[in-house]
Design a protein around this motif. Structure first.
Motif, PDB file in Angstrom:
ATOM      1  N   ILE A  35       0.839  -1.190   0.000  1.00 30.84           N
ATOM      2  CA  ILE A  35       0.000   0.000   0.000  1.00 30.84           C
ATOM      3  C   ILE A  35       0.876   1.243   0.000  1.00 30.84           C
ATOM      4  O   ILE A  35       1.755   1.392   0.851  1.00 30.84           O
ATOM      5  CB  ILE A  35      -0.919   0.048   1.242  1.00 30.84           C
ATOM      6  N   THR A  36       0.654   2.118  -0.974  1.00 35.26           N
ATOM      7  CA  THR A  36       1.303   3.433  -0.993  1.00 35.26           C
ATOM      8  C   THR A  36       0.274   4.463  -0.550  1.00 35.26           C
ATOM      9  O   THR A  36      -0.824   4.536  -1.108  1.00 35.26           O
ATOM     10  CB  THR A  36       1.827   3.783  -2.387  1.00 35.26           C
ATOM     11  N   VAL A  37       0.629   5.263   0.454  1.00 38.47           N
ATOM     12  CA  VAL A  37      -0.320   6.182   1.078  1.00 38.47           C
ATOM     13  C   VAL A  37       0.103   7.618   0.842  1.00 38.47           C
ATOM     14  O   VAL A  37       1.252   8.001   1.095  1.00 38.47           O
ATOM     15  CB  VAL A  37      -0.426   5.921   2.601  1.00 38.47           C
ATOM     16  N   ASN A  38      -0.842   8.422   0.345  1.00 36.74           N
ATOM     17  CA  ASN A  38      -0.655   9.859   0.193  1.00 36.74           C
ATOM     18  C   ASN A  38      -1.886  10.585   0.703  1.00 36.74           C
ATOM     19  O   ASN A  38      -2.971   9.997   0.817  1.00 36.74           O
ATOM     20  CB  ASN A  38      -0.428  10.234  -1.280  1.00 36.74           C
ATOM     21  N   ASP A  77       3.062  10.459   3.114  1.00 38.00           N
ATOM     22  CA  ASP A  77       3.865  11.223   2.156  1.00 38.00           C
ATOM     23  C   ASP A  77       4.520  10.245   1.186  1.00 38.00           C
ATOM     24  O   ASP A  77       5.724  10.031   1.208  1.00 38.00           O
ATOM     25  CB  ASP A  77       4.905  12.053   2.900  1.00 38.00           C
ATOM     26  N   ASN A  78       3.690   9.621   0.341  1.00 34.83           N
ATOM     27  CA  ASN A  78       4.149   8.607  -0.616  1.00 34.83           C
ATOM     28  C   ASN A  78       4.823   7.444   0.108  1.00 34.83           C
ATOM     29  O   ASN A  78       5.772   6.847  -0.390  1.00 34.83           O
ATOM     30  CB  ASN A  78       5.100   9.221  -1.646  1.00 34.83           C
ATOM     31  N   SER A  79       4.294   7.128   1.271  1.00 33.24           N
ATOM     32  CA  SER A  79       4.871   6.076   2.100  1.00 33.24           C
ATOM     33  C   SER A  79       4.362   4.710   1.661  1.00 33.24           C
ATOM     34  O   SER A  79       3.178   4.541   1.370  1.00 33.24           O
ATOM     35  CB  SER A  79       4.509   6.315   3.568  1.00 33.24           C
ATOM     36  N   ILE A  80       5.254   3.739   1.617  1.00 34.69           N
ATOM     37  CA  ILE A  80       4.932   2.403   1.135  1.00 34.69           C
ATOM     38  C   ILE A  80       4.953   1.428   2.303  1.00 34.69           C
ATOM     39  O   ILE A  80       5.906   1.379   3.081  1.00 34.69           O
ATOM     40  CB  ILE A  80       5.930   1.945   0.048  1.00 34.69           C
ATOM     41  N   TYR A  81       3.879   0.649   2.428  1.00 29.49           N
ATOM     42  CA  TYR A  81       3.757  -0.357   3.463  1.00 29.49           C
ATOM     43  C   TYR A  81       3.562  -1.713   2.786  1.00 29.49           C
ATOM     44  O   TYR A  81       2.622  -1.895   2.001  1.00 29.49           O
ATOM     45  CB  TYR A  81       2.582  -0.048   4.389  1.00 29.49           C
ATOM     46  N   ASP A  82       4.435  -2.654   3.065  1.00 30.69           N
ATOM     47  CA  ASP A  82       4.395  -3.971   2.429  1.00 30.69           C
ATOM     48  C   ASP A  82       3.847  -5.021   3.396  1.00 30.69           C
ATOM     49  O   ASP A  82       3.898  -4.868   4.611  1.00 30.69           O
ATOM     50  CB  ASP A  82       5.806  -4.376   1.972  1.00 30.69           C
ATOM     51  N   GLY A  83       3.363  -6.120   2.811  1.00 36.15           N
ATOM     52  CA  GLY A  83       2.890  -7.232   3.610  1.00 36.15           C
ATOM     53  C   GLY A  83       1.621  -6.934   4.392  1.00 36.15           C
ATOM     54  O   GLY A  83       1.442  -7.416   5.505  1.00 36.15           O
ATOM     55  N   ILE A  84       0.722  -6.152   3.779  1.00 36.70           N
ATOM     56  CA  ILE A  84      -0.479  -5.689   4.461  1.00 36.70           C
ATOM     57  C   ILE A  84      -1.659  -6.605   4.158  1.00 36.70           C
ATOM     58  O   ILE A  84      -1.871  -7.001   3.015  1.00 36.70           O
ATOM     59  CB  ILE A  84      -0.828  -4.250   4.017  1.00 36.70           C
ATOM     60  N   GLY A  85      -2.471  -6.903   5.166  1.00 34.85           N
ATOM     61  CA  GLY A  85      -3.700  -7.641   4.962  1.00 34.85           C
ATOM     62  C   GLY A  85      -4.866  -6.702   4.703  1.00 34.85           C
ATOM     63  O   GLY A  85      -4.960  -5.632   5.312  1.00 34.85           O
ATOM     64  N   VAL A  86      -5.753  -7.092   3.782  1.00 32.44           N
ATOM     65  CA  VAL A  86      -6.977  -6.330   3.520  1.00 32.44           C
ATOM     66  C   VAL A  86      -8.155  -7.211   3.923  1.00 32.44           C
ATOM     67  O   VAL A  86      -8.183  -8.405   3.630  1.00 32.44           O
ATOM     68  CB  VAL A  86      -7.078  -5.916   2.040  1.00 32.44           C
ATOM     69  N   TYR A  87      -9.137  -6.616   4.592  1.00 30.03           N
ATOM     70  CA  TYR A  87     -10.202  -7.355   5.233  1.00 30.03           C
ATOM     71  C   TYR A  87     -11.566  -6.790   4.845  1.00 30.03           C
ATOM     72  O   TYR A  87     -11.714  -5.588   4.615  1.00 30.03           O
ATOM     73  CB  TYR A  87     -10.050  -7.281   6.760  1.00 30.03           C
ATOM     74  N   SER A  88     -12.563  -7.646   4.797  1.00 34.12           N
ATOM     75  CA  SER A  88     -13.936  -7.219   4.534  1.00 34.12           C
ATOM     76  C   SER A  88     -14.692  -7.040   5.844  1.00 34.12           C
ATOM     77  O   SER A  88     -14.542  -7.831   6.781  1.00 34.12           O
ATOM     78  CB  SER A  88     -14.657  -8.262   3.674  1.00 34.12           C
ATOM     79  N   THR A  89     -15.528  -6.001   5.902  1.00 34.61           N
ATOM     80  CA  THR A  89     -16.352  -5.758   7.082  1.00 34.61           C
ATOM     81  C   THR A  89     -17.692  -6.491   7.018  1.00 34.61           C
ATOM     82  O   THR A  89     -18.534  -6.317   7.910  1.00 34.61           O
ATOM     83  CB  THR A  89     -16.633  -4.261   7.244  1.00 34.61           C
TER      84      THR A  89
END
Length: 372
Positions: A35-38, A77-89
């Motif tokens: 995930i890249t976050v801005n 600030d264009n920060s990259i996070y690796d190995g992230i889980g995505v979940y459904s509510t």
């Protein structure tokens, strides 16, 4: 540089733990996302998701996102996070009101075009149960992006209107979305939670698979951007114009406008879901769009592929490539399920009177189960 909650630089990385939201369900194929976050211009965050395998809930590519826990930090600030889980509510009662909010979001903003992402974000904080939030707290205690020059920069009355609508209070009843207010939560779409550790901000985004009809000539395994245009913005790929590649289209998200299409002809275009950046191999074939343009009337039929269904459709037909104005997103397309000729989960038909050469942008939300 000064940072505050929801936009703080954090030395901690994101991981798979979701201690604060324990009832969400991991999405198969999205257990190891990058995930890249801005900071977003039309939402609190703009995120770019990568390394997600095909599923019917979330795809690779850019999308809007919001923050859940207003006190927790994250680097945006264009920060990259690796190995992230995505979940459904889906099925998590703690998120019932938030799911309702995002299900109603387009209708709310249509009812009041002055509702901005700030009002949506403040409503999210007000609805989630994980950290107590009061929009009337002292201004200097609010996250920095919802205050400026010692004052709030969101409209409290509009936030209250949103909360009343989501929680089905009579003060918010309007013709535009009274049907949504009267429907049960079973009709609401789940949202997607992007997992964090207990000290880092958890993100939330709309959890469904965006799909568009593609009128080009490339095959499903193509790794190049489909819908390329020449220097005059004429398609060099059949009828397809990829939104970000066409200088006459102001929409930055992926998708295609198809044309020019002439009266007296019929066309069949495949529908691709999750083809972020207009790259077909990133997505999945989800059905077909059949177009029949005869005698001043165009009939457009969405047909879902086996195993797929349409949660909603949005259709643009016109002499220009996209709707005019500053907001060309699919929420502003003139035709949707409410004015379609017929609607079933696997087939939607629109009939529109029109003359001359036309363009068609056909968006849909393709929805399925976690096991798909």
């Amino acid at each position: 540089m000064t940072f505050s909650a929801c936009d703080v630089i954090s030395e901690k990385g994101l991981d798979e733990s979701l201690d604060k939201v324990p009832n969400v369900t991991a999405i198969k194929g999205a257990e190891n996302a990058s995930i890249t976050v801005n900071k977003g211009s039309n939402s609190f965050f703009s995120i770019d998701i990568d390394n997600v395998e095909w599923n019917t809930l979330i795809s690779n590519g850019e999308r809007e996102a919001y923050c859940i826990a207003w006190k927790d930090p994250i680097s945006s600030d264009n920060s990259i996070y690796d190995g992230i889980g995505v979940y459904s509510t889906a099925g998590d009662k703690q998120f019932a009101d938030v799911n309702r909010l995002f299900t109603m979001k387009n209708a709310l903003q249509k009812a009041d075009p002055e509702i901005t992402w700030r009002e949506i974000q403040v409503a999210v904080w007000s609805l989630v149960p994980f950290q107590e939030f009061d929009m009337n707290m002292p201004v200097d205690e609010l996250p920095s992006r919802v205050r400026s020059n010692g004052e709030v920069n969101f409209d409290k009355d509009k936030v209250q209107f949103i909360l009343d609508a989501v929680q089905n209070r009579s003060t918010a009843k309007t013709e535009e979305f009274s049907g949504l207010m009267n429907s049960g939560h079973d009709d609401d779409k789940p949202t997607c939670v992007i997992g964090t550790d207990e000290n880092t901000q958890t993100l939330i985004t709309e959890c469904d698979e965006t799909a568009f009809a593609y009128g080009g000539e490339l095959g499903p395994n193509s790794t190049e951007q489909a819908g390329q245009v020449d220097q005059n913005n004429n398609s060099i790929d059949g009828y397809a114009h990829c939104f970000p590649l066409d200088g006459e289209i102001s929409e930055n998200q992926w998708g295609w406008s198809n044309g020019k299409l002439s009266e007296g002809n019929s066309y069949t275009f495949p529908i691709y879901a999750g083809a972020g950046r207009c790259i077909l191999s990133s997505g999945q074939y989800a059905g077909d769009l059949e177009i029949d343009y005869q005698d001043g009337k165009v009939t457009v039929k969405y047909i879902a592929a086996p195993g797929s269904s349409f949660k909603e459709t949005h259709l643009y037909i016109g002499s220009n490539k996209m709707p005019t104005g500053s907001n060309t997103g699919y929420g502003n397309y003139p035709y949707n399920d409410s004015n379609a000729t017929s609607v079933t989960p696997t087939e939607v038909v629109h009939e529109v009177d029109i003359t001359g050469d036309i363009y068609i942008a056909a968006h849909s939300v393709v929805y399925g189960s976690l096991e798909d």
